[in-house]
Design a protein around this motif. Structure first.
Motif, PDB file in Angstrom:
ATOM      1  N   ALA A 155      29.914  34.107  48.717  1.00 30.63           N
ATOM      2  CA  ALA A 155      31.341  34.393  48.611  1.00 30.63           C
ATOM      3  C   ALA A 155      31.495  34.787  47.240  1.00 30.63           C
ATOM      4  N   VAL A 156      30.883  34.134  46.426  1.00 34.29           N
ATOM      5  CA  VAL A 156      31.002  34.274  44.954  1.00 34.29           C
ATOM      6  C   VAL A 156      30.298  35.728  44.662  1.00 34.29           C
ATOM      7  N   ASP A 157      29.248  35.875  45.169  1.00 32.21           N
ATOM      8  CA  ASP A 157      28.380  37.261  45.024  1.00 32.21           C
ATOM      9  C   ASP A 157      29.529  38.533  45.567  1.00 32.21           C
ATOM     10  N   GLY A 158      30.094  38.140  46.843  1.00 30.77           N
ATOM     11  CA  GLY A 158      31.138  39.369  47.120  1.00 30.77           C
ATOM     12  C   GLY A 158      32.247  39.359  46.222  1.00 30.77           C
ATOM     13  N   VAL A 159      32.737  38.619  45.521  1.00 32.68           N
ATOM     14  CA  VAL A 159      33.872  38.977  44.511  1.00 32.68           C
ATOM     15  C   VAL A 159      33.299  39.598  43.406  1.00 32.68           C
ATOM     16  N   LEU A 160      32.158  39.215  42.729  1.00 28.09           N
ATOM     17  CA  LEU A 160      31.665  39.820  41.583  1.00 28.09           C
ATOM     18  C   LEU A 160      31.186  41.263  41.758  1.00 28.09           C
ATOM     19  N   ALA A 161      30.571  41.435  43.112  1.00 28.45           N
ATOM     20  CA  ALA A 161      30.130  42.672  43.501  1.00 28.45           C
ATOM     21  C   ALA A 161      31.338  43.601  43.520  1.00 28.45           C
ATOM     22  N   GLU A 162      32.185  43.107  44.025  1.00 34.74           N
ATOM     23  CA  GLU A 162      33.499  44.186  44.118  1.00 34.74           C
ATOM     24  C   GLU A 162      34.072  44.627  42.720  1.00 34.74           C
ATOM     25  N   GLN A 163      34.098  43.380  41.816  1.00 36.58           N
ATOM     26  CA  GLN A 163      34.515  43.686  40.682  1.00 36.58           C
ATOM     27  C   GLN A 163      33.762  44.631  39.735  1.00 36.58           C
ATOM     28  N   LEU A 164      32.541  44.450  39.790  1.00 34.27           N
ATOM     29  CA  LEU A 164      31.685  45.353  39.255  1.00 34.27           C
ATOM     30  C   LEU A 164      31.895  46.945  39.754  1.00 34.27           C
ATOM     31  N   GLY A 165      31.917  46.839  41.032  1.00 35.03           N
ATOM     32  CA  GLY A 165      32.263  48.357  41.660  1.00 35.03           C
ATOM     33  C   GLY A 165      33.686  48.964  40.980  1.00 35.03           C
ATOM     34  N   ARG A 166      34.678  47.973  40.923  1.00 39.55           N
ATOM     35  CA  ARG A 166      35.920  48.424  40.263  1.00 39.55           C
ATOM     36  C   ARG A 166      35.662  48.770  38.767  1.00 39.55           C
ATOM     37  N   LEU A 167      34.803  48.037  38.029  1.00 39.80           N
ATOM     38  CA  LEU A 167      34.523  48.375  36.380  1.00 39.80           C
ATOM     39  C   LEU A 167      34.309  49.890  36.457  1.00 39.80           C
ATOM     40  N   LYS A 168      32.758  50.228  37.723  1.00 41.98           N
ATOM     41  CA  LYS A 168      32.311  51.482  37.475  1.00 41.98           C
ATOM     42  C   LYS A 168      33.389  52.497  37.695  1.00 41.98           C
ATOM     43  N   ALA A 169      34.051  52.182  38.804  1.00 45.88           N
ATOM     44  CA  ALA A 169      35.177  53.260  39.210  1.00 45.88           C
ATOM     45  C   ALA A 169      36.371  53.502  37.712  1.00 45.88           C
ATOM     46  N   TYR A 170      36.572  52.435  37.086  1.00 41.58           N
ATOM     47  CA  TYR A 170      37.500  52.233  36.084  1.00 41.58           C
ATOM     48  C   TYR A 170      36.818  53.225  35.015  1.00 41.58           C
ATOM     49  N   VAL A 171      35.652  53.040  34.746  1.00 41.28           N
ATOM     50  CA  VAL A 171      35.129  53.790  33.678  1.00 41.28           C
ATOM     51  C   VAL A 171      34.726  55.343  33.920  1.00 41.28           C
ATOM     52  N   GLU A 172      34.396  55.468  35.274  1.00 43.72           N
ATOM     53  CA  GLU A 172      34.081  57.205  35.481  1.00 43.72           C
ATOM     54  C   GLU A 172      35.169  57.731  35.594  1.00 43.72           C
ATOM     55  N   THR A 173      36.504  57.125  36.375  1.00 43.68           N
ATOM     56  CA  THR A 173      37.694  57.897  36.776  1.00 43.68           C
ATOM     57  C   THR A 173      39.153  57.415  36.200  1.00 43.68           C
ATOM     58  N   GLY A 174      38.904  56.360  35.301  1.00 40.45           N
ATOM     59  CA  GLY A 174      40.318  55.911  35.014  1.00 40.45           C
ATOM     60  C   GLY A 174      40.857  54.845  35.841  1.00 40.45           C
ATOM     61  N   LYS A 175      40.570  54.825  36.972  1.00 39.25           N
ATOM     62  CA  LYS A 175      41.103  53.875  38.059  1.00 39.25           C
ATOM     63  C   LYS A 175      40.243  52.955  38.530  1.00 39.25           C
ATOM     64  N   PRO A 176      40.566  51.622  38.657  1.00 39.70           N
ATOM     65  CA  PRO A 176      39.546  50.691  39.229  1.00 39.70           C
ATOM     66  C   PRO A 176      39.256  50.850  40.639  1.00 39.70           C
ATOM     67  N   SER A 177      39.628  51.704  41.372  1.00 37.93           N
ATOM     68  CA  SER A 177      39.329  51.957  42.931  1.00 37.93           C
ATOM     69  C   SER A 177      39.262  53.282  42.897  1.00 37.93           C
ATOM     70  N   ALA A 178      38.335  54.086  43.538  1.00 36.21           N
ATOM     71  CA  ALA A 178      38.216  55.544  43.683  1.00 36.21           C
ATOM     72  C   ALA A 178      38.797  55.814  44.824  1.00 36.21           C
TER      73      ALA A 178
END
Length: 178
Positions: A155-178
């Motif tokens: 469960a912790v793995d899933g939450v942290l993986a989601e946040q890392l994906g949101r960070l990636k999207a935020y850096v690349e697009t300016g929004k936390p979810s693409a």
């Protein structure tokens, strides 16, 4: 995590969607989860975004219900803190090591882990090559949790993986979810 009690918070963790990181190890006394992602941006931009925690963290995984209530300054002694109504607050993690643009170590127990004898270290490591950054996130957790910490690793793995994906999207697009 505006919910009644620890059970609701754990249910929220278990239902977290998104990509899964790797549960490297899980035992009753601790676990390690790890994910690496490639971000189409220089390390300096990724580093700056890490400090803009409230801009990319999913508010569903907050105590206040609003990620804008998070503050994180990447310097030793600072904290990942969250403001709550009526003068309340949460000290999620303490910043214990910083190599600007390269690595940070934060210590503490995220989410419902704070209600136990568990403690963790969240490690971010950045490596830049050709204007792209590989960000590795590792969370080491150890201590006591009723029923065993191994039950929470996925469960912790899933939450942290989601946040890392949101960070990636935020850096690349300016929004936390693409």
């Amino acid at each position: 995590m505006r919910m009644s009690g620890l059970a609701g918070a754990l249910a929220m963790l278990a239902l977290a969607g998104g990509a899964r990181a790797d549960v490297v190890e899980a035992t009753p006394n601790g676990f390690q989860v790890k994910e690496t992602t490639d971000i189409a941006a220089p390390a300096a931009k990724v580093w700056t975004a890490l400090g803009q925690f409230g801009a990319w963290w999913n508010p569903k995984h907050s105590w206040s219900g609003d990620a804008k209530n998070f503050q994180l300054e990447l310097k030793p002694g600072a904290c990942l803190c969250e403001t709550l109504p009526n003068g309340g607050g949460v000290h999620h993690l303490s910043v214990v090591f910083v190599a600007p643009g390269k690595s940070a170590v934060l210590e503490g127990a995220l989410g419902p882990l704070m209600y136990s004898g568990a403690e963790g270290r969240l490690v971010w490591t950045l490596a830049e090559k050709d204007g792209r950054t590989t960000l590795t996130q590792v969370y080491y957790v150890g201590g006591y949790y009723p029923g065993g910490l191994d039950k929470l690793a996925s469960a912790v793995d899933g939450v942290l993986a989601e946040q890392l994906g949101r960070l990636k999207a935020y850096v690349e697009t300016g929004k936390p979810s693409a």
